[in-house]
Enzyme design. Sequence first.
Site, PDB file in Angstrom:
ATOM      1  N   ASP A 105       0.861  -1.092   0.200  1.00 58.97           N
ATOM      2  CA  ASP A 105       0.089  -0.124  -0.001  1.00 58.97           C
ATOM      3  C   ASP A 105       0.867   0.977  -0.215  1.00 58.97           C
ATOM      4  OD1 ASP A 105      -2.248   1.875   0.560  1.00 58.97           O
ATOM      5  OD2 ASP A 105      -3.172   0.213   1.708  1.00 58.97           O
ATOM      6  N   ASP A 206      -2.914   4.781  -2.296  1.00 55.99           N
ATOM      7  CA  ASP A 206      -3.903   5.414  -1.386  1.00 55.99           C
ATOM      8  C   ASP A 206      -4.216   6.825  -2.056  1.00 55.99           C
ATOM      9  OD1 ASP A 206      -4.958   5.475   1.153  1.00 55.99           O
ATOM     10  OD2 ASP A 206      -3.861   7.275   1.534  1.00 55.99           O
ATOM     11  N   GLU A 248      -6.670   4.174  -5.777  1.00 53.98           N
ATOM     12  CA  GLU A 248      -7.926   4.508  -4.633  1.00 53.98           C
ATOM     13  C   GLU A 248      -8.317   5.737  -5.267  1.00 53.98           C
ATOM     14  OE1 GLU A 248      -9.972   5.191  -0.170  1.00 53.98           O
ATOM     15  OE2 GLU A 248      -7.665   5.889  -0.665  1.00 53.98           O
ATOM     16  N   HIS A 322     -10.898  -1.799   4.440  1.00 54.47           N
ATOM     17  CA  HIS A 322     -10.698  -1.617   5.772  1.00 54.47           C
ATOM     18  C   HIS A 322     -11.510  -0.240   6.101  1.00 54.47           C
ATOM     19  CE1 HIS A 322      -7.955   0.780   3.454  1.00 54.47           C
ATOM     20  NE2 HIS A 322      -7.711   1.569   4.412  1.00 54.47           N
ATOM     21  N   ASP A 323     -12.115   0.578   5.218  1.00 50.42           N
ATOM     22  CA  ASP A 323     -12.853   1.903   5.623  1.00 50.42           C
ATOM     23  C   ASP A 323     -14.195   1.671   5.479  1.00 50.42           C
ATOM     24  OD1 ASP A 323     -10.370   3.307   5.646  1.00 50.42           O
ATOM     25  OD2 ASP A 323     -10.529   3.692   3.288  1.00 50.42           O
TER      26      ASP A 323
END
Length: 547
Positions: A105, A206, A248, A322-323
């Site tokens: 990531d 990200d 993302e 994870h969000d």
Amino acid sequence: MPEKETKQEKKWWKSAVIYQIYPRSFSDSNGDGIGDLKGIIEKLDYLKYLGINAIWLSPVCRSPQDDNGYDISDYQDIDPIFGNLTDMEELIAEAKKRQIRIIMDLVLNHSSDEHNWFKEAKKSKENPYHDYYIWRDGTKDVLPNEMRAAFGGSAWEWVPELEQYYFHQFSVKQPDLNWENPKLRKEIYTMINWWIEKGVGGFRLDVIDQIAKEPDRFITSNGPRLHEFLKELSKETFQKADLVTVGEAWSATTELAKLYSNPDNSELSMVFQFEHICLDQEEGKEKWDLAPLPFLKLKEVFSRWQRELYKKGWNSLFWNNHDLPRIVSRWGNDTTYRIESAKMLAILLHGMQGTPYIYQGEELGMTNIRYSIEEYRDIETQNLYQERLEKGYKKEEIMQSIYAKSRDNARTPMQWTNQKNAGFTDGTPWIKINPNYQEIYAENQVKDPESIFGCYKKLIQLRKEYPVLVDGEFEMLWKKDEHIFAYLRRNKETEIVVICNFFDQTISCKIEEVGDSLKLLICNYKEIQQPFTLRPYEARMYWRKRQ
Ligand code: TEU
Ligand code: CA
């Protein structure tokens, strides 16, 4: 067909299934209550058995953990809570033995305020690192402008020593990097190439749509230089190896996604877009402002992405990360029909074109949690609670939003067994375990082909066995039907038909309209008794040769 596109068609990641690990909640090897790299290594055989091809690892680099690792203070070291570089090398090697690639990531929009660059940058305006970040002169009581940070408060933070503000789109401990600076960009490329040398299989980037910000013009996402930066980044790094890259991009439309994931490989392999994910909130408001899911709109959104990116880009397929809240609690049913609805959502998604992502625990049908406010660990949740209290919201109302949307729903520890701490740790877990681990856990599901795990395992196999799942064109069926989500995939030789009842009522289905000679590949009930009736959340995937 142009040669470039033919090459792209054969990319390994088009038929791959990727599994996301949130390291601190996956598996703890040393009893400190926090998941770690050694813990992941111990579970590689589980993942191999599930059948996935790559692991997207949420950040494990050195970090003060203000935002659970999305605030990196050293991009070329591992945070001690997760292990060290040797453990990371071992993870890459052990995964490779099992034909699993590791996707790192990359958090490139901002660093931690404890990164050396920022510590230097703060020393003086003349410091060579000063321009690695975004600064504006000013006075203590007059902000440069009204921009807000994603986790609450102003996006500007005052530094008295410099008499300047720095810009941060997330927490104050996540200062934004200045991509306008070519020296910074070069330093980032060197760091990425160092990871490529270590043998990683790809990167998740990200908030990549936010790197080309122009705060004076209130531009955060899709800044004018975004695609120029991405092309340079890709050329200097990713294109040198056979990697998968996924950006993302909350702001991506299908038009933008075609730029990011152009088959000429000039930018990224694909993006995570969130159009479907944002449907159950009041329009123009925040995710906390809850609204029922508009089902027809959901179908329209998926259909549009499937059709518009066909041969012009590539989709990622996901319900969870994870969000996000757990999909079975969100759009399925986590009580009476937990197993049926979790499988239905899996079948619905995995039949489409794109690279499917499974978020840890999704393959078990793990659910949302309800904690008391002190038990939440997420900075976003805590800040939201304070902010809304101050604005005069009722406590119960805020808690309803948190139950539905808190990021901690996804961050409760992985439920491995029905023993102490769900087999996640011997110590005290960093966040409370979901009490339903007595019922929902991996150990019994892996043995049972009828389990949710069994369903995911089968879906991964089907993607390998039926090329039409990878290359077939998409056509939505019964667009106006208010209960059924059904579609067809078609290539030159074969067809796949997916039919899902999205709700908890039994309904009839005119399956004869799709034609005959259908062979059932997978469904979420033991057997199909009545082909024309769909039980609650019933989902089927059929296959046939084209006539
Ligand atoms: O998320 C980007 C992002 O916009 C989310 O924070 C989103 O706003 C929120 O979760 C939903 O309201 C990425 C990471 O996935 C997230 O974990 C990080 O906190 C964030 O970037 C900052 O790095
Ligand atoms: Ca640990």
